[in-house]
Design an enzyme around this catalytic site. Sequence first.
Site: not given
Length: 374
Positions: A155, A249, A259, A270
Amino acid sequence: MKKITLVSLSIISFLSFSCDAQVKSNDIALKDEVKNYTLETVASDIAIPWGMTWLPDGSMLVTEKSGVLYHVKNGIKTEIKNVPKVYSRGQGGLLDIVLHPNYAKNGWIYMTFASDEGEGTGGHTKLIRAKLLDGSLTQIESLYKATPNTTKGQHFGSRIVFDNDGYLYFSIGERGEHFVNPQDIKRDGGKIYRLNDDGTIPKDNPFVGQTGAKEAIYTYGNRNPQGMAKNPVTGAIWAHEHGPQGGDEINIIKKGANYGWPVVTYGIDYDGTTISKKNEKPGIEKPIYYWLPSIAPSGMTFVTGDKYPDWKGHLLVGSLKFQYLELLKLKGNEVIGRQKIATDIGRVRNVVQGPDGYIYMGVEGKGILKIIPN
């Protein structure tokens, strides 16, 4: 060993079932593609082509995640020299690249990449600008470096886009610290940032003047945005981001908006466990569309011009997981249709409409492919 093997198989079966069992009620049906195009290879043998942009002469600059910046002209790849050291780990590496809107006058090129510069062990996402001279980057300027570094491999984001007013937006994922970074404006990660083109912070950024805040932040509560594009009609910046298992999204970026990650999510972890029981909450922006199960979106572009009449005015998003390009048909800000493009092409890392009006895909293990309508 037999017991371990049986347990492992049980876990794998459970995870597969959990993923397959994710169903979005009343979803928009994904239609099969109508293949009215051919594909042309523009640049081959690029392992993970992440970002691409075009120079005024029509040639391309393409980033490869491991740290190579290619100049592509007439199908020939040349490595650009003096690329900064890249921290290549997991999802981190050499990421996005764009030209300044007034590149013809000022020559600035903007890039994001994972860097081990600064505090802590490991790396984090960095934004620079530079100029290109005789096949080499020059006048390299550091504009933003997220901190602290971490050895986590996930990420990093990252995409870059300019808006109509000349502000630069770029995204950084939450670096695997989803309960720490995204909701804290005093910490980097899980954010979309806005800067002036020289790296200074706009005076009207939403958190300017707040004690301890990272004043470059424009939005927060983002998980890992790997697609950003300017809507050519409204000028708004759109972004998509990876959910966990489910809940990718598409959002329209608004000043100071939250958000939601990980306070609200449409996905699960997961291992099949619940991250949040809520998928909406007052004060948190709702996505304009979400995927369930995840498609693992990467890259995004609006289609303009007349080369693709059936695609014009709509949105293209690459899928890493299902290895196709998804056409999202729009009515204003609403998704009203979905269709597969380039089925089974491979892991689509990026999709961009070039200045010539054609659509280009960056496909892992292949390179850059151009979609030519029949």
